[in-house]
Design a protein around this motif. Structure first.
Motif, short mmCIF file in Angstrom:
data_model
loop_
_atom_site.label_atom_id
_atom_site.label_comp_id
_atom_site.label_asym_id
_atom_site.label_seq_id
_atom_site.Cartn_x
_atom_site.Cartn_y
_atom_site.Cartn_z
N GLN A 104 33.25 28.90 32.88
CA GLN A 104 33.40 30.24 32.32
C GLN A 104 32.02 30.91 32.22
O GLN A 104 31.06 30.32 31.75
N THR A 127 35.53 33.36 40.32
CA THR A 127 36.97 33.55 40.13
C THR A 127 37.20 34.55 39.02
O THR A 127 36.62 34.45 37.93
N GLN A 129 39.94 35.79 36.47
CA GLN A 129 41.19 35.41 35.84
C GLN A 129 41.76 36.66 35.15
O GLN A 129 41.11 37.28 34.31
N ARG A 131 44.87 38.01 32.87
CA ARG A 131 45.94 37.51 31.99
C ARG A 131 46.71 38.67 31.38
O ARG A 131 46.16 39.71 31.03
N THR A 136 48.76 33.94 33.76
CA THR A 136 47.38 34.06 34.24
C THR A 136 47.40 34.08 35.77
O THR A 136 48.04 33.23 36.39
N THR A 138 44.81 34.57 39.33
CA THR A 138 43.39 34.43 39.71
C THR A 138 43.15 34.96 41.11
O THR A 138 44.06 35.03 41.94
#
Length: 893
Positions: A104, A127, A129, A131, A136, A138
């Motif tokens: 992260q 990446t 993400q 949500r 979720t 990606t």
């Protein structure tokens, strides 16, 4: 009860109805308009269906776009790069998180991830993400960050030492995207600037005329032209040497004589200190050759003259001293002999003679350019050659003399030809015509001949070892060739007891068969269309002409029919052109050769002109604006292109005309045109009528209760005589409810908001036009002021009335005096009888109350609101924009 697209919904695996709630486990099939309806328990009273609530279901996953800015395949260190994550579908409530190599790196719910000053350690797999709720999604991308490429510095020559006035070129190059780099130059660590001798062009530094001061160590670096923050490292240094003395080339001579005989070898070499030199030789000031060595392997009289060499590299050159070359011609020998033709066993004598030359010569003999040595059949004595003839002695003989001690050669004598007829003659077998293959029906000749010019020969012919001709004719003729006549033909040549043969293969076959085709996808045509037939022979196609036949008869050129190469063209077809067509090939050079006719092709020409038809989808007498109009143009057959026209003006090229949201400007006469090639036909005209949707009117009303609460009442109306449901919008967002009245709580948000409405119906038109927007502005604030003023006035009136009553009660009785005319007393009739104050007050109360009311109205006479059915409406302006005060007429009643 719940409905989807008018169908009732029941609980199932992905649908749950609990009380007044419908819960969907969303699937693609859940797309549609949802409505609810309530039924009063025990009363069998059912409400109307609610306004449809449209749910749009996207595909299995949202489409995530992950974009890099800048979008270069590789980011250079030091650059800024942004990664932007976006959802293609226009939905909301998304949260964004970023990862690099599964770690992260950003949780601040920002769809943009920025790297300010990129380093190599920051490259990797990023990446995004996305949500929403429990789901979720990606999207990843590889971010490549690397050092800028290192440039290469080179001197554009194989030497690093130069002479003054020479031109020097340094080249700095970045191999990667070379056209996107600029360059900076440095000498001994300092920036090189342009002057009268130094110039820059692209990746090149040029010194037009070198000086000793230009010597030094040079470096360069690249600077990106578009990515201005990117520069490369400097290259390694290159040392440049500029010499201050001008050199001079020298000439080396090999076997030098006062004069040379022609054919002798002259060899000179030009030498210069250093590398990179190009050499040029000049004779009598004219360029001779470009080479460091001047070699004349066989000198001639024209080679005599003054020679010097020039050494050059780039624009710098220097000359050598001049050297004179003198040349004279050697003597020419001659062969004396009476022999020109011989047979094996004879002796032939040849003598080589040089006239008027006293020098000592050694003699050599040549046969067909090959040197001859003494052997059993060949004897060389002095300048004489004697041959004991064999078949190998046939050829051209020459002699040549060599000057002793100089290796000077005379020219070879004129060739003396001796013909020796060997044991076998040379037989030639020729075919006329000489084509590799003879077509059936052609004439062919085979000719047999002896190369040696001798006589008394006899000729015989065989085919496949069988005798076919014995009439002593060197020519064998086949008048009309057939396939059975092909084979191996042999010519037999006889003289005395000797027989010699020569064979050839004669190939005879049928001409190739042509192919006939119509140059279109269709075989049925209409009158005036252009028709093209193509006849082709694949083998040697450029050597064939063609003949055309219709129903067995030869087709001739006329006003409509023309021929070009392998093509028959009918410029304007008629019904009479229908029929069965064939063709055949005719060889252009071998005029007796024709192919067989092709298989027949049937051509149909329709005598009636077709007309395209228009298919209408959901057609109405007239369309409402924003409705969909869909027309399709149809034509019998294939190969058609379609165009649509409106009011005679071209619209689109497509078989289908679709107007997804029709407007008033789309009204008019439409027709379509079908075309293939130069042939076109028009459909009937179809009128599209369009009328506007019924308008929706929005007004702002104020009820008595609204004055106390500060609320706003809005009313929407579509006045076309039908029953309508209504949809309301605040700042473009749809609100719940289907009534024509919308009551909105007055607060800071609603005061500044814009409201609109439109009607909803189950029959065309399904919805009205959207009303004009209405903004409450400061009307609620004005109502509060009005309420405060009105309240104060009412209080004043009440106090005034109470004061009147108190004065009446507290006034002393028995005192007679003339009462002044005011609000507290009322006079009796003309007899001036005195009545008690309380009775007089009670008797006159209605009159006094009316006077109070009149005075209150006089105070508020600038407000002109009229009370209707319990609702106060502004007379001077609509409710949505009312700026005057509202009248409180009736409060005193």
């Amino acid at each position: 009860m719940w409905f989807k697209n008018s169908s009732k919904i029941f609980s199932s695996g992905d649908t749950n109805t609990t009380g007044n709630t419908l819960i969907l486990s969303v699937k693609s099939s859940h797309y549609g308009a949802y409505m609810c309806q309530a039924e009063l328990q025990g009363r069998k009273v059912t409400t109307a269906k609610s306004t449809p609530h449209l749910i749009t279901v996207h595909g299995s996953q949202p489409t995530i776009l992950l974009q890099q800015d800048p979008s270069h395949p590789a980011i250079y260190t030091g650059e800024q790069v942004k990664l932007t994550c976006s959802i293609q579908e226009k939905t909301s409530k998304w949260q964004y998180f970023w990862q690099k190599d599964s770690q992260q790196v950003n949780t601040d719910n920002n769809p943009i991830y920025t790297i300010q000053n990129a380093t190599c350690s920051q490259q990797g797999n990023y990446t995004c993400q996305v949500r929403r709720g429990e789901m979720t999604y990606t999207k990843s991308t590889i971010l490549t960050i690397r050092e800028p490429p290192k440039p290469n510095l080179s001197i554009e020559s194989q030497w690093h030492m130069f002479y003054q006035t020479e031109k020097v070129t340094l080249k700095c190059s970045v191999d990667e995207e070379s056209n996107k780099w600029g360059y900076e130059w440095f000498k001994n660590g300092g920036l090189v600037k342009r002057d009268e001798n130094i110039s820059f062009s692209g990746n090149t530094l040029s010194i037009s005329s070198a000086k000793a001061s230009h010597s030094g160590q040079y470096t360069c670096r690249g600077k990106h032209l578009t990515r201005t923050s990117v520069t490369t490292r400097e290259t390694g240094a290159v040392q440049l040497h500029i010499q201050d003395k001008k050199p001079k080339p020298t000439i080396t001579k090999h076997e030098w004589f006062e004069f040379f005989y022609t054919e002798e070898r002259v060899h000179l070499k030009c030498n210069m200190t250093g590398v990179g030199w190009e050499y040029k030789w000049y004779k009598d000031l004219n360029l001779w050759i470009a080479n460091p060595e001047l070699t004349i392997n066989a000198v001639s009289l024209n080679d005599a003259g003054d020679y010097y060499c020039k050494a050059q590299r780039g624009d710098f050159s220097v000359d050598s001293e001049t050297l004179q070359v003198r040349v004279q011609k050697p003597p020419e020998p001659q062969i004396q002999s009476n022999w020109t033709e011989a047979f094996p066993g004879e002796k032939v004598s040849l003598q080589c003679v040089i006239q008027g030359v006293p020098e000592n010569w050694n003699y050599m003999w040549f046969k067909n350019s090959s040197k001859i040595f003494s052997s059993g059949e060949t004897n060389i004595t002095g300048n004489t050659l004697i041959l004991s003839v064999k078949s190998s002695h046939d050829g051209a003989y020459m002699c040549q003399a060599e000057l002793q001690g100089r290796n000077v050669m005379t020219t070879k004598s004129t060739p003396h030809l001796i013909t020796v007829h060997g044991s076998q003659p040379t037989i030639l077998l020729q075919q006329d015509p000489s084509h590799p293959e003879i077509y059936t029906g052609e004439q062919v000749k085979l000719t047999c001949s002896i190369q040696e010019k001798t006589s008394k020969w006899q000729y015989f012919w065989q085919k496949d070892s069988q005798q076919v001709n014995t009439d002593n004719n060197p020519i064998y003729t086949i008048q009309n060739a057939t396939c059975s006549q092909q084979g191996n033909y042999t010519c037999q040549v006889r003289r005395g007891e000797m027989t010699y043969t020569k064979s050839t293969i004669l190939t005879i076959r049928e001409p190739p068969k042509p192919n006939l085709s119509i140059e279109s996808e269709w075989y049925m045509f209409y009158q005036t269309e252009k028709v093209t037939l193509k006849c082709s022979v694949d083998e040697e196609s450029n050597k064939w002409g063609y003949e055309w036949f219709k129903n067995g008869g030869l087709v001739k050129r006329d006003e409509n029919i023309s021929f070009s190469g392998n093509t028959l063209s009918i410029s304007s077809a008629k019904a009479s052109h229908s029929g069965q067509y064939t063709c055949r090939g005719k060889h252009l050079t071998r005029t007796s050769v024709t192919t067989r006719e092709t298989e027949a092709v049937q051509l149909h020409i329709q005598d009636k002109k077709p007309k395209p038809t228009i298919t209408k989808h959901e057609w109405f007498e007239f369309f409402y604006t924003e409705e969909r109009v869909h027309l399709k143009c149809n034509m019998t057959g294939v190969g058609w292109e379609y165009k649509w026209y409106k009011d005679l003006n071209f619209r689109i090229t497509n078989p289908e005309l679709t107007i997804n949201a029709v407007s008033l400007t789309d009204a008019g006469d439409y027709y379509c045109k079908a075309q293939r090639g130069n042939f076109s036909v028009d459909s009937e005209t179809l009128q599209v009528r369009v009328q506007t949707r019924p308008p929706a009117f929005l007004r702002m009303e104020t009820e008595l209760s609204d004055i106390m609460t500060g609320d706003v009442t809005l009313r929407c109306n579509v006045s076309d005589g039908r029953q309508w449901n209504y949809t309301w919008f605040m700042n473009g967002q749809e609100l719940n409810g289907s009534s024509d009245v919308l009551k909105v709580t007055g607060n800071e948000e609603t005061i500044k908001s814009e409201f609109k409405c439109k009607g909803i119906n189950t029959k065309r038109p399904l919805y009205s036009a959207l009303s004009d927007g209405s903004i409450a502005n400061n009307i609620i604030f004005k109502r509060k002021i009005l309420l405060a003023i009105s309240g104060s006035l009412v209080c004043c009136i009440v106090i005034l009335i109470i004061g009147c009553i108190v004065l009446k009660i507290t006034r002393k009785p028995g005192v007679k005096e003339t009462a002044p005319e005011d609000l507290l007393f009322s006079m009796t009739d003309s007899k001036n009888q005195t009545i008690s104050p309380m009775k007089e007050y009670m008797d006159n109360r209605p009159t006094e109350l009316e006077e109070c009311q009149e005075k209150a109205e006089l105070i508020l006479d600038h407000a002109s609101a009229v009370h209707e059915d319990g609702v106060i409406k502004d007379e001077d302006a609509p409710a949505s924009v009312a700026n005057g005060l509202t009248s409180f007429k009736g409060l005193c009643e």
